[in-house]
Design a protein around this motif. Structure first.
Motif, PDB file in Angstrom:
ATOM      1  N   TYR A 397       0.857  -1.185   0.000  1.00  0.00           N
ATOM      2  CA  TYR A 397       0.000   0.000   0.000  1.00  0.00           C
ATOM      3  C   TYR A 397       0.894   1.237   0.000  1.00  0.00           C
ATOM      4  O   TYR A 397       1.785   1.377   0.845  1.00  0.00           O
ATOM      5  CB  TYR A 397      -0.941   0.056   1.204  1.00  0.00           C
ATOM      6  CG  TYR A 397      -1.814   1.292   1.121  1.00  0.00           C
ATOM      7  CD1 TYR A 397      -2.936   1.299   0.314  1.00  0.00           C
ATOM      8  CD2 TYR A 397      -1.463   2.469   1.788  1.00  0.00           C
ATOM      9  CE1 TYR A 397      -3.712   2.446   0.168  1.00  0.00           C
ATOM     10  CE2 TYR A 397      -2.238   3.611   1.647  1.00  0.00           C
ATOM     11  CZ  TYR A 397      -3.355   3.594   0.838  1.00  0.00           C
ATOM     12  OH  TYR A 397      -4.105   4.726   0.685  1.00  0.00           O
ATOM     13  N   THR A 418      -4.138   7.536   5.494  1.00  0.00           N
ATOM     14  CA  THR A 418      -4.906   6.327   5.233  1.00  0.00           C
ATOM     15  C   THR A 418      -5.054   5.493   6.493  1.00  0.00           C
ATOM     16  O   THR A 418      -4.065   5.249   7.201  1.00  0.00           O
ATOM     17  CB  THR A 418      -4.234   5.470   4.149  1.00  0.00           C
ATOM     18  OG1 THR A 418      -4.068   6.258   2.970  1.00  0.00           O
ATOM     19  CG2 THR A 418      -5.089   4.253   3.812  1.00  0.00           C
ATOM     20  N   ILE A 420      -5.646   1.921   7.429  1.00  0.00           N
ATOM     21  CA  ILE A 420      -5.663   0.537   6.950  1.00  0.00           C
ATOM     22  C   ILE A 420      -6.390  -0.331   7.974  1.00  0.00           C
ATOM     23  O   ILE A 420      -5.980  -0.396   9.133  1.00  0.00           O
ATOM     24  CB  ILE A 420      -4.232   0.000   6.756  1.00  0.00           C
ATOM     25  CG1 ILE A 420      -3.478   0.823   5.692  1.00  0.00           C
ATOM     26  CG2 ILE A 420      -4.249  -1.478   6.388  1.00  0.00           C
ATOM     27  CD1 ILE A 420      -3.947   0.609   4.283  1.00  0.00           C
TER      28      ILE A 420
END
Length: 426
Positions: A397, A418, A420
């Motif tokens: 990622y 982000t 996750i």
């Protein structure tokens, strides 16, 4: 090779800036004068500020001087890119606009010729009272070359240049303004679910807040760091991962800007790995500083959490200082039956991660291209530009990053943090 590269870069800069000057200032004015002189000073002075800002940052000039130079210098870098793109796009509009004006002028001339003109020179008004009057003797038509005198052609050309140049400047200013506002307003939150085959059911839904490329420096300072911290804390993560390029400058200059990092809160702590920009800024000092702020640096190291292993490796830029990535040290003796998440700044490190059986690598570095069409260059240099991709049994990622390097501007690559969310397949 270095000299050749420098000469080539200078040639490109001189050529493109002469082109911008010609289209935006020389072609939009009738003769040499203050406007042309101002344009030359603006373009040459803008790039002088840009180069000076970069050199000042790399050379460790006094921080106050870096800040004075950074805003105008880096913003001019972004503005000149979009001025160039807009002016080049305008080349396709120029002939179309000229053709339109020529047809319009031709139609107006035809209408004027078709109007009956009396001996006194005034057109005969329409109406029944004139129906019985004899038609005046038509005046001789002007010679074809008189329809468009040499004096009219430069005026039309000047009008087209001003319209296209003005539109290009407006588009460039609007693009850079909007892209700068997006960065200064702070990163958005993305949420991505990543299933891991070895993750136990008890860890299903585990949340890792990933942030990269904050780039605290002469432009983005303490206020920006506070926005990033508040955004991360607002996601209520189980773990925080800062995957490199935190700063562009020394601890002495940027220690106060990084201070809000001490407010980061996560159930299992905050972790940090170096990026290439840390090695331009004194990596050892920054590792000590983030540790003092409560983050845990993973320098080619691993920690065993309750349900998976978390490892981190140094950035490849550390090789020049004997502090490069060591995957064997970080991963060599781990239990392969446990899931493993690796923090590594650059996506190119995925190949070593695959060899060592990593389940998920978290990276940054690319900025998603930051300034379109830079995404095409970044894509060519990295296996993944942004988002989630699989490499065999290993997933990668790549975050687009929270901040920006150079211009505090993003176009086509929105900044993000982000979250996750790990998912168990068991």
């Amino acid at each position: 090779m270095v000299i050749l590269f420098v000469l080539l870069t200078l040639a490109v800069l001189v050529t493109t800036n002469w082109y911008l000057y010609r289209r935006l200032f020389r072609d939009t004015t009738r003769a040499p004068g203050p406007v042309r002189r101002a344009g030359a000073v603006l373009i040459a002075g803008g790039w002088l500020l840009t180069v000076t800002a970069i050199v000042a940052e790399r050379a460790g000039a006094p921080f106050w001087l870096q800040r004075v130079l950074a805003w105008p210098g880096f913003l001019w870098m972004a503005l000149s890119i979009y001025l160039l793109l807009a002016v080049v796009a305008g080349e396709a509009v120029r002939p179309l606009l000229r053709r339109f004006l020529e047809r319009r002028a031709g139609a107006e001339t035809a209408v004027r010729r078709a109007e009956p003109v009396p001996a006194g020179g005034a057109p005969i008004p329409p109406g029944p009272e004139h129906d019985s009057e004899p038609e005046p003797t038509p005046e001789p038509e002007p010679a074809p070359e008189a329809a468009a005198t040499p004096a009219a052609l430069p005026s039309r050309r000047l009008f087209v240049s001003r319209v296209v140049g003005g539109a290009a400047a407006a588009v460039a200013l609007g693009t850079v303004g909007y892209g700068t506002y997006g960065v200064l307003n702070g990163p958005t939150v993305k949420r991505v679910t990543v299933p891991l085959a070895k993750l136990p059911r008890a860890a299903h839904g585990y949340r890792i807040a990933v942030v990269s490329d904050i780039h605290l420096g002469p432009v983005l300072g303490r206020g920006f760091a506070q926005k990033v911290v508040d955004t991360i804390n607002g996601t209520q993560p189980d773990l925080i991962a800062i995957v490199g390029d935190l700063v562009d400058g020394s601890v002495k200059d940027l220690g106060p800007a990084a201070a809000p990092l001490a407010q980061l809160r996560a159930r299992h702590g905050s972790f940090f790995v170096t990026g290439n920009h840390e090695y331009f800024s004194g990596a050892e000092q920054w590792v000590d500083e983030v540790r003092r702020l409560g983050l845990r640096p993973l320098e080619n190291a691993r920690t065993e959490l309750a349900h998976f292993d978390l490892a981190g490796v140094n950035d490849v830029a550390g090789e020049s200082e004997g502090q490069g990535p060591d995957f064997v040290k970080a991963l060599g003796d781990r239990d392969p039956a446990r899931a493993c998440v690796l923090l590594a700044h650059q996506p190119v490190q995925i190949h070593d991660a695959v060899e060592h059986g990593v389940d998920l690598q978290l990276s940054g570095h690319t900025h998603g291209g930051q300034l379109w069409p830079g995404n095409f260059i970044a894509s060519a240099a990295n296996p993944t530009l942004a988002g989630l991709e699989s490499y065999g049994d290993t997933q990668l990622y790549v975050s687009r990053g929270a901040g920006a390097w150079g211009p505090p501007t993003r176009v086509g690559a929105e900044s993000d943090i982000t979250v996750i969310e790990l998912a168990s397949k068991l």
